[in-house]
Design an enzyme around this catalytic site. Structure first.
Site, PDB file in Angstrom:
ATOM      1  N   TYR A  57       4.231   2.957  18.738  1.00  0.00           N
ATOM      2  CA  TYR A  57       3.951   3.642  19.987  1.00  0.00           C
ATOM      3  C   TYR A  57       4.999   3.341  21.067  1.00  0.00           C
ATOM      4  O   TYR A  57       4.659   3.128  22.235  1.00  0.00           O
ATOM      5  CB  TYR A  57       2.544   3.308  20.519  1.00  0.00           C
ATOM      6  CG  TYR A  57       1.384   3.833  19.684  1.00  0.00           C
ATOM      7  CD1 TYR A  57       1.561   4.747  18.659  1.00  0.00           C
ATOM      8  CD2 TYR A  57       0.081   3.397  19.943  1.00  0.00           C
ATOM      9  CE1 TYR A  57       0.485   5.208  17.897  1.00  0.00           C
ATOM     10  CE2 TYR A  57      -0.998   3.850  19.191  1.00  0.00           C
ATOM     11  CZ  TYR A  57      -0.779   4.757  18.165  1.00  0.00           C
ATOM     12  OH  TYR A  57      -1.852   5.200  17.423  1.00  0.00           O
ATOM     13  N   PRO A 201     -10.441  11.273  20.880  1.00  0.00           N
ATOM     14  CA  PRO A 201     -11.844  11.665  21.126  1.00  0.00           C
ATOM     15  C   PRO A 201     -11.976  12.784  22.144  1.00  0.00           C
ATOM     16  O   PRO A 201     -13.046  13.397  22.242  1.00  0.00           O
ATOM     17  CB  PRO A 201     -12.482  10.366  21.635  1.00  0.00           C
ATOM     18  CG  PRO A 201     -11.359   9.615  22.253  1.00  0.00           C
ATOM     19  CD  PRO A 201     -10.151   9.925  21.407  1.00  0.00           C
ATOM     20  N   ALA A 203      -9.701  15.270  22.099  1.00  0.00           N
ATOM     21  CA  ALA A 203      -8.811  16.301  21.535  1.00  0.00           C
ATOM     22  C   ALA A 203      -7.541  16.438  22.372  1.00  0.00           C
ATOM     23  O   ALA A 203      -7.082  17.550  22.665  1.00  0.00           O
ATOM     24  CB  ALA A 203      -9.540  17.624  21.386  1.00  0.00           C
ATOM     25  N   GLY A 205      -7.097  15.721  25.516  1.00  0.00           N
ATOM     26  CA  GLY A 205      -7.305  16.111  26.915  1.00  0.00           C
ATOM     27  C   GLY A 205      -7.837  17.528  27.065  1.00  0.00           C
ATOM     28  O   GLY A 205      -7.728  18.135  28.121  1.00  0.00           O
TER      29      GLY A 205
HETATM   30  N1  LIG Z   1      -4.424   5.911  14.200  1.00  0.00           N
HETATM   31  C1  LIG Z   1      -3.764   7.040  14.441  1.00  0.00           C
HETATM   32  O1  LIG Z   1      -3.098   7.630  13.573  1.00  0.00           O
HETATM   33  C2  LIG Z   1      -3.831   7.624  15.835  1.00  0.00           C
HETATM   34  C3  LIG Z   1      -3.378   8.933  16.069  1.00  0.00           C
HETATM   35  C4  LIG Z   1      -3.484   9.452  17.362  1.00  0.00           C
HETATM   36  C5  LIG Z   1      -3.996   8.657  18.390  1.00  0.00           C
HETATM   37  N2  LIG Z   1      -4.408   7.375  18.132  1.00  0.00           N
HETATM   38  C6  LIG Z   1      -4.970   6.510  19.194  1.00  0.00           C
HETATM   39  O2  LIG Z   1      -6.017   7.208  19.819  1.00  0.00           O
HETATM   40  C7  LIG Z   1      -5.815   7.199  21.232  1.00  0.00           C
HETATM   41  C8  LIG Z   1      -6.432   8.442  21.840  1.00  0.00           C
HETATM   42  O3  LIG Z   1      -5.828   9.627  21.335  1.00  0.00           O
HETATM   43  P1  LIG Z   1      -4.931  10.564  22.249  1.00  0.00           P
HETATM   44  O4  LIG Z   1      -4.481   9.756  23.419  1.00  0.00           O
HETATM   45  O5  LIG Z   1      -3.900  11.199  21.396  1.00  0.00           O
HETATM   46  O6  LIG Z   1      -5.923  11.733  22.665  1.00  0.00           O
HETATM   47  P2  LIG Z   1      -7.237  11.778  23.599  1.00  0.00           P
HETATM   48  O7  LIG Z   1      -7.739  10.438  23.893  1.00  0.00           O
HETATM   49  O8  LIG Z   1      -8.142  12.754  22.971  1.00  0.00           O
HETATM   50  O9  LIG Z   1      -6.659  12.464  24.932  1.00  0.00           O
HETATM   51  C9  LIG Z   1      -5.756  11.813  25.790  1.00  0.00           C
HETATM   52  C10 LIG Z   1      -5.300  12.840  26.824  1.00  0.00           C
HETATM   53  O10 LIG Z   1      -6.419  13.208  27.582  1.00  0.00           O
HETATM   54  C11 LIG Z   1      -6.176  12.947  28.942  1.00  0.00           C
HETATM   55  N3  LIG Z   1      -7.411  12.413  29.505  1.00  0.00           N
HETATM   56  C12 LIG Z   1      -7.914  11.151  29.426  1.00  0.00           C
HETATM   57  N4  LIG Z   1      -9.086  11.059  30.054  1.00  0.00           N
HETATM   58  C13 LIG Z   1      -9.331  12.295  30.554  1.00  0.00           C
HETATM   59  C14 LIG Z   1     -10.387  12.824  31.310  1.00  0.00           C
HETATM   60  N5  LIG Z   1     -11.430  12.057  31.667  1.00  0.00           N
HETATM   61  N6  LIG Z   1     -10.330  14.140  31.671  1.00  0.00           N
HETATM   62  C15 LIG Z   1      -9.289  14.916  31.314  1.00  0.00           C
HETATM   63  N7  LIG Z   1      -8.247  14.460  30.580  1.00  0.00           N
HETATM   64  C16 LIG Z   1      -8.274  13.155  30.201  1.00  0.00           C
HETATM   65  C17 LIG Z   1      -5.062  11.944  28.987  1.00  0.00           C
HETATM   66  O11 LIG Z   1      -4.346  12.097  30.187  1.00  0.00           O
HETATM   67  P3  LIG Z   1      -3.654  10.852  30.996  1.00  0.00           P
HETATM   68  O12 LIG Z   1      -2.682  10.212  30.035  1.00  0.00           O
HETATM   69  O13 LIG Z   1      -3.014  11.564  32.132  1.00  0.00           O
HETATM   70  O14 LIG Z   1      -4.737   9.894  31.430  1.00  0.00           O
HETATM   71  C18 LIG Z   1      -4.258  12.356  27.768  1.00  0.00           C
HETATM   72  O15 LIG Z   1      -3.394  13.442  28.078  1.00  0.00           O
HETATM   73  C19 LIG Z   1      -4.286   7.126  21.362  1.00  0.00           C
HETATM   74  O16 LIG Z   1      -3.892   6.721  22.646  1.00  0.00           O
HETATM   75  C20 LIG Z   1      -3.956   6.141  20.271  1.00  0.00           C
HETATM   76  O17 LIG Z   1      -4.203   4.817  20.729  1.00  0.00           O
HETATM   77  C21 LIG Z   1      -4.360   6.867  16.852  1.00  0.00           C
END
Ligand SMILES: NC(=O)c1ccc[n+]([C@@H]2O[C@H](COP(=O)([O-])OP(=O)(O)OC[C@H]3O[C@@H](n4cnc5c(N)ncnc54)[C@H](OP(=O)(O)O)[C@@H]3O)[C@@H](O)[C@H]2O)c1
Length: 280
Positions: A57, A201, A203, A205
């Site tokens: 990351y 979780p 999707a 954002g």
């Molecule tokens: N193991 C794996 O292969 C794998 C793959 C993908 C992801 N991950 C992990 O899972 C975590 C979460 O996944 P993700 O970050 O890709 O997607 P996510 O949690 O579904 O969405 C994150 C996005 O949503 C926005 N957001 C956060 N809180 C919000 C809210 N209350 N209202 C509106 N928008 C909001 C964030 O913006 P801001 O940044 O502006 O707050 C960011 O753009 C990652 O950070 C990573 O640690 C693991």
């Protein structure tokens, strides 16, 4: 006062984590402790003191290390080993884990995962390395990410030979992406007593659209309950199973605070049925 976030066990490892943590895959890439230290501290204030990172990351582990030094209250860290084709030896595994620990400034991670199952060395061999990491005191618990139900079983059986439980399976899971309910991964977590760490979780954002039936249902529940769409989506996920731990990504204090507001309330039967219909 904010509702407290319940603790959930990482399988049979003895490690317990908050049901809501923080995804940090955008905590590197030019962002550092000046921007993210306040987000880190707000997560600790709320009891969401679980941070999901990975060596791949791009700077996230380093930022978390700096946040831990800035705010030394207890925090739990998940990080991951990427089994690239060039990484064939036990030595390359040790080097990767040592690198993560050095960047984080920790002597042991709380959960160490194999990031994906594709590897020339094979799953049993990767599990031998994870078990050694636990036995060496460098990981408190171990698990897998992006593994199928069948691959989880292979992993769990091999770890058991070392007396180490498979503690967690990290996969994409949300009301927008319900794959683990259909592909056997959630069922495998129940059978094997493994925590399901739900990534993406929200999707990515997807919380302010209202194009689909699901978007409209989420927005309607949010309005009626005076919550936000993100909170409804996270509450749905935490209610799915007591093994689920969600790690929404956040890089602002505003988003972090909003997301922790998914704890402390539940959806009613009619709301769940409406979500079931519109997300099927
Ligand atoms: N193991 C794996 O292969 C794998 C793959 C993908 C992801 N991950 C992990 O899972 C975590 C979460 O996944 P993700 O970050 O890709 O997607 P996510 O949690 O579904 O969405 C994150 C996005 O949503 C926005 N957001 C956060 N809180 C919000 C809210 N209350 N209202 C509106 N928008 C909001 C964030 O913006 P801001 O940044 O502006 O707050 C960011 O753009 C990652 O950070 C990573 O640690 C693991």
């Amino acid at each position: 006062m904010e509702p407290s976030i319940p603790l959930r066990p990482l399988g049979r490892s003895g490690v317990r984590v908050p049901a809501l943590g923080v995804g940090t895959n955008r905590w590197g890439r030019g962002r550092g402790v000046d921007q993210l230290g306040p987000v880190f501290s707000a997560a600790l204030d709320a009891g969401a003191n679980l941070f999901d990172t990975a060596e791949v990351y791009l700077g996230s582990e380093k930022t978390i290390g700096a946040c831990l030094r800035r705010d030394p209250r207890p925090a739990l860290v998940v990080t991951k080993f990427a089994p690239y084709p060039t990484r064939l030896s036990a030595r390359s595994f040790d080097k990767a884990l040592e690198g993560s620990l050095a960047r984080l400034g920790m002597s042991a991670v709380d959960l160490y995962l194999i990031h994906f199952p594709f590897s020339l060395v094979g799953i049993p061999s990767l599990m031998d390395r994870l078990a050694e990491a636990v036995q060496a005191g460098k990981a408190r618990a171990v698990g897998v990410s992006n593994f199928s139900a069948r691959q989880m079983l292979v992993a769990a059986e091999r770890l058991e030979r070392h007396g180490v439980p498979l503690a967690a399976a990290e996969v994409q899971f949300s009301v927008f992406h319900r794959g683990p309910e259909r592909n056997g991964v959630l069922a495998a977590c129940r059978e094997l007593d493994v925590a399901l760490i739900a990534y993406r979780p929200l999707a990515g954002g997807r919380t302010r659209r209202d194009g689909t039936a699901l978007d409209r249902t989420l927005a309607g529940i949010a309005r009626a309950r005076q919550k936000t769409v993100a909170q409804v989506a996270l509450t749905w996920l935490l209610g799915k199973d007591e093994r689920v731990v969600a790690i929404p990504g956040a890089t602002s204090v505003e988003h972090l605070r909003e997301n922790v507001g998914a704890a402390g309330w539940t959806l009613g039967d009619e709301e769940l049925a409406a979500l079931e219909r519109s997300s099927a």
